[in-house]
Design a protein around this motif. Structure first.
Motif, PDB file in Angstrom:
ATOM      1  N   LEU A 108       0.611  -0.998   0.001  1.00  0.00           N
ATOM      2  CA  LEU A 108       0.424   0.027  -0.588  1.00  0.00           C
ATOM      3  C   LEU A 108       0.798   1.681   0.203  1.00  0.00           C
ATOM      4  N   SER A 109       2.010   1.307   0.314  1.00  0.00           N
ATOM      5  CA  SER A 109       2.867   2.175   0.448  1.00  0.00           C
ATOM      6  C   SER A 109       3.362   2.745  -0.899  1.00  0.00           C
ATOM      7  N   ALA A 110       3.477   1.616  -1.345  1.00  0.00           N
ATOM      8  CA  ALA A 110       3.661   2.265  -3.311  1.00  0.00           C
ATOM      9  C   ALA A 110       2.288   2.579  -4.220  1.00  0.00           C
ATOM     10  N   LEU A 111       0.706   2.303  -3.559  1.00  0.00           N
ATOM     11  CA  LEU A 111       0.041   3.587  -4.432  1.00  0.00           C
ATOM     12  C   LEU A 111      -0.255   4.535  -3.554  1.00  0.00           C
ATOM     13  N   GLY A 112       0.395   4.780  -2.205  1.00  0.00           N
ATOM     14  CA  GLY A 112       0.551   5.910  -2.349  1.00  0.00           C
ATOM     15  C   GLY A 112      -0.085   6.589  -0.548  1.00  0.00           C
ATOM     16  N   GLN A 113      -0.300   5.069   0.601  1.00  0.00           N
ATOM     17  CA  GLN A 113      -0.173   5.036   1.560  1.00  0.00           C
ATOM     18  C   GLN A 113       0.582   5.969   2.740  1.00  0.00           C
ATOM     19  N   ALA A 114       1.682   6.388   2.155  1.00  0.00           N
ATOM     20  CA  ALA A 114       2.764   7.197   2.858  1.00  0.00           C
ATOM     21  C   ALA A 114       1.986   9.132   1.953  1.00  0.00           C
ATOM     22  N   LEU A 115       1.702   9.297   1.051  1.00  0.00           N
ATOM     23  CA  LEU A 115       1.353  10.525   0.562  1.00  0.00           C
ATOM     24  C   LEU A 115       1.036  11.430   1.648  1.00  0.00           C
ATOM     25  N   PRO A 116       1.401  12.524   2.223  1.00  0.00           N
ATOM     26  CA  PRO A 116       1.159  14.057   3.282  1.00  0.00           C
ATOM     27  C   PRO A 116      -0.463  13.668   3.555  1.00  0.00           C
ATOM     28  N   VAL A 117      -1.257  13.727   2.194  1.00  0.00           N
ATOM     29  CA  VAL A 117      -2.557  14.264   2.473  1.00  0.00           C
ATOM     30  C   VAL A 117      -3.456  13.504   1.990  1.00  0.00           C
ATOM     31  N   ASP A 118      -4.335  12.104   2.963  1.00  0.00           N
ATOM     32  CA  ASP A 118      -5.033  11.517   2.538  1.00  0.00           C
ATOM     33  C   ASP A 118      -4.242  10.114   1.903  1.00  0.00           C
ATOM     34  N   GLY A 119      -3.603   9.816   2.229  1.00  0.00           N
ATOM     35  CA  GLY A 119      -2.675   8.476   2.212  1.00  0.00           C
ATOM     36  C   GLY A 119      -3.342   7.616   2.246  1.00  0.00           C
ATOM     37  N   PRO A 120      -3.679   7.042   2.820  1.00  0.00           N
ATOM     38  CA  PRO A 120      -4.413   5.836   3.487  1.00  0.00           C
ATOM     39  C   PRO A 120      -5.675   5.834   2.427  1.00  0.00           C
ATOM     40  N   ALA A 121      -6.199   6.999   2.480  1.00  0.00           N
ATOM     41  CA  ALA A 121      -7.612   6.430   1.392  1.00  0.00           C
ATOM     42  C   ALA A 121      -7.246   6.301  -0.137  1.00  0.00           C
ATOM     43  N   ILE A 122      -5.993   7.446  -0.310  1.00  0.00           N
ATOM     44  CA  ILE A 122      -5.720   7.790  -2.060  1.00  0.00           C
ATOM     45  C   ILE A 122      -5.411   5.879  -2.100  1.00  0.00           C
ATOM     46  N   ALA A 123      -4.631   5.281  -0.777  1.00  0.00           N
ATOM     47  CA  ALA A 123      -4.193   3.764  -1.488  1.00  0.00           C
ATOM     48  C   ALA A 123      -5.493   3.155  -1.525  1.00  0.00           C
ATOM     49  N   THR A 124      -6.579   2.906  -0.461  1.00  0.00           N
ATOM     50  CA  THR A 124      -7.235   2.373  -0.540  1.00  0.00           C
ATOM     51  C   THR A 124      -8.148   3.175  -2.153  1.00  0.00           C
ATOM     52  N   GLU A 125      -8.041   4.027  -2.611  1.00  0.00           N
ATOM     53  CA  GLU A 125      -8.852   4.009  -3.878  1.00  0.00           C
ATOM     54  C   GLU A 125      -7.996   3.542  -5.160  1.00  0.00           C
ATOM     55  N   ASN A 126      -7.113   3.547  -4.873  1.00  0.00           N
ATOM     56  CA  ASN A 126      -6.088   2.598  -5.620  1.00  0.00           C
ATOM     57  C   ASN A 126      -6.051   1.421  -5.672  1.00  0.00           C
ATOM     58  N   LEU A 127      -6.259   1.259  -4.590  1.00  0.00           N
ATOM     59  CA  LEU A 127      -6.447  -1.118  -4.496  1.00  0.00           C
ATOM     60  C   LEU A 127      -7.316  -1.119  -4.670  1.00  0.00           C
ATOM     61  N   ARG A 128      -8.489  -0.833  -4.810  1.00  0.00           N
ATOM     62  CA  ARG A 128      -9.586  -1.166  -5.169  1.00  0.00           C
ATOM     63  C   ARG A 128      -9.680  -1.080  -6.668  1.00  0.00           C
ATOM     64  N   ILE A 129      -9.121   0.133  -7.407  1.00  0.00           N
ATOM     65  CA  ILE A 129      -9.477   0.333  -8.897  1.00  0.00           C
ATOM     66  C   ILE A 129      -8.169  -1.245  -9.342  1.00  0.00           C
ATOM     67  N   LEU A 130      -7.462  -1.497  -8.551  1.00  0.00           N
ATOM     68  CA  LEU A 130      -6.491  -2.892  -9.417  1.00  0.00           C
ATOM     69  C   LEU A 130      -7.689  -4.134  -8.975  1.00  0.00           C
ATOM     70  N   CYS A 131      -8.086  -4.262  -7.770  1.00  0.00           N
ATOM     71  CA  CYS A 131      -9.118  -4.940  -7.089  1.00  0.00           C
ATOM     72  C   CYS A 131     -10.714  -5.322  -8.010  1.00  0.00           C
ATOM     73  N   THR A 132     -10.661  -4.310  -8.520  1.00  0.00           N
ATOM     74  CA  THR A 132     -12.190  -4.242  -9.691  1.00  0.00           C
ATOM     75  C   THR A 132     -11.595  -5.174 -11.017  1.00  0.00           C
ATOM     76  N   LYS A 133      -9.718  -4.352 -11.802  1.00  0.00           N
ATOM     77  CA  LYS A 133      -9.587  -4.938 -12.850  1.00  0.00           C
ATOM     78  C   LYS A 133      -9.519  -6.352 -12.786  1.00  0.00           C
ATOM     79  N   ALA A 134      -8.346  -6.942 -11.527  1.00  0.00           N
ATOM     80  CA  ALA A 134      -8.398  -8.053 -11.407  1.00  0.00           C
ATOM     81  C   ALA A 134      -9.378  -9.340 -11.248  1.00  0.00           C
ATOM     82  N   ALA A 135     -11.011  -8.622 -10.382  1.00  0.00           N
ATOM     83  CA  ALA A 135     -11.972  -9.200 -10.175  1.00  0.00           C
ATOM     84  C   ALA A 135     -12.434  -9.718 -12.206  1.00  0.00           C
ATOM     85  N   GLN A 136     -12.276  -9.111 -12.915  1.00  0.00           N
ATOM     86  CA  GLN A 136     -13.194  -9.092 -14.530  1.00  0.00           C
ATOM     87  C   GLN A 136     -11.024  -9.567 -15.313  1.00  0.00           C
TER      88      GLN A 136
END
Length: 318
Positions: A108-136
């Motif tokens: 998750l740190s590669a997806l932005g978890q450590a970004l200074p503003v809203d890092g965890p939320a950004i990483a979560t949304e990026n992971l959601r994008i990957l999971c959506t693609k992976a499920a397909q």
């Protein structure tokens, strides 16, 4: 604990040593024992060969601790392309094993978890994008563990997204004091947990330090997972946990499709092939990319015998 482990892990955090090693022309050739290559084309060639050998793969695009939004976005784009390429691979049928043979592992740190503003939320949304693609694409996703300061945020993201993607995997590091409790919480129906010993330099307040203590903790966690309702992923090269897993399979009545062994690319290849030939589900963790330094030093710390191989190769090729 092996006396070299703290020194190797300290080296992982040394920018000076990183510059020295990555600047040696022969280093890249040696790294290929543990890393599939720097490009996706390199990775796809290795992954296809592993699939044809009767093994499965989990692919990690190397990178972590991203503090730049553009870099996080580039990592997401790379993973989306990677999922497409993995989905296009020839997937030999593995009898009695229903698990998708291809998976991606992501920090998750590669997806932005450590970004200074809203890092965890950004990483979560990026992971959601990957999971959506992976499920397909019929590709699994597992969220890698990092150092203990990220554990709460990482598991919070996993819990949030499991409502949409119940197959989303998580990693538990057995050397953490909290690991057994995490295994109990996360091992519900349909869950996937990769259990590893742990690869980061952690203080004694949060992690076991002695090798025997870590092995004992691993076995306790393994028993919890094997008696749970999820899908355990036994990530270890140590014969003790491997044998214990097989014994627990007999006790719990798990078939070959209800758990898997996992090992790292370039380590104990013969044992991987032996288990696969015996009808066991075996998944190989295959990293690629230019950011290999942190990954490699943690692998050397896990098994310091690899350090001697690395040093001998440097001397012989210099």
């Amino acid at each position: 604990m092996h006396p070299l482990r703290p020194l190797i892990l300290a080296a992982a955090e040394s920018p000076r040593l990183k510059r020295a090693l990555t600047g040696i022309p022969v280093t890249a050739d040696i790294v290929r024992r543990f890393v599939a290559g720097e490009t996706r084309d390199d990775l796809i060639e290795v992954a296809q060969a592993l699939l044809h050998s009767g093994r499965m793969v989990s692919v990690d695009f190397l990178g972590e601790n991203t503090t730049d939004r553009d870099q996080a976005d580039a990592t997401v784009a790379e993973y989306l392309s990677l999922i497409n390429d993995l989905a296009a691979l020839d997937r030999p049928v593995l009898p009695e094993i229903d698990a998708p043979p291809v998976e991606v592992s992501v920090k998750l740190s590669a997806l932005g978890q450590a970004l200074p503003v809203d890092g965890p939320a950004i990483a979560t949304e990026n992971l959601r994008i990957l999971c959506t693609k992976a499920a397909q694409a019929d590709v699994w996703v597992t969220v890698d563990a990092e150092d203990h300061t990220t554990t709460d945020a990482t598991l919070a993201t996993v819990r949030e997204l499991r409502g949409e993607f119940p197959w989303l995997g998580a990693v538990v590091q057995a050397y953490l004091h909290r690991a057994e409790a995490d295994c109990r919480e996360l091992s519900g129906s349909g869950s996937r947990i990769r259990l590893c010993k742990g690869a980061y330099r952690e203080p004694h307040e949060v992690a076991f330090q002695r090798a025997s203590e870590v092995t004992d903790a691993y076995l306790r966690c393994l028993e919890v997972l094997m008696h749970g309702d999820g899908y355990p992923m036994v990530a270890s090269h140590d014969p003790v946990p491997i044998i214990a897993a097989e014994q627990l399979v007999l006790e719990t009545g798990r078939g070959p499709g209800r758990f898997e062994h996992q090992m790292l690319y370039g380590i104990r290849d013969a044992e991987q092939l032996r288990l696969a030939a015996a009808g066991k589900a075996v998944r190989v963790y295959v990293p690629y990319g230019s950011q290999w330094y942190g990954y490699l030093t943690r692998r050397l710390a896990e098994r310091p015998a690899n350090l001697m191989f690395f040093l001998r190769a440097l001397v012989s090729k210099s």
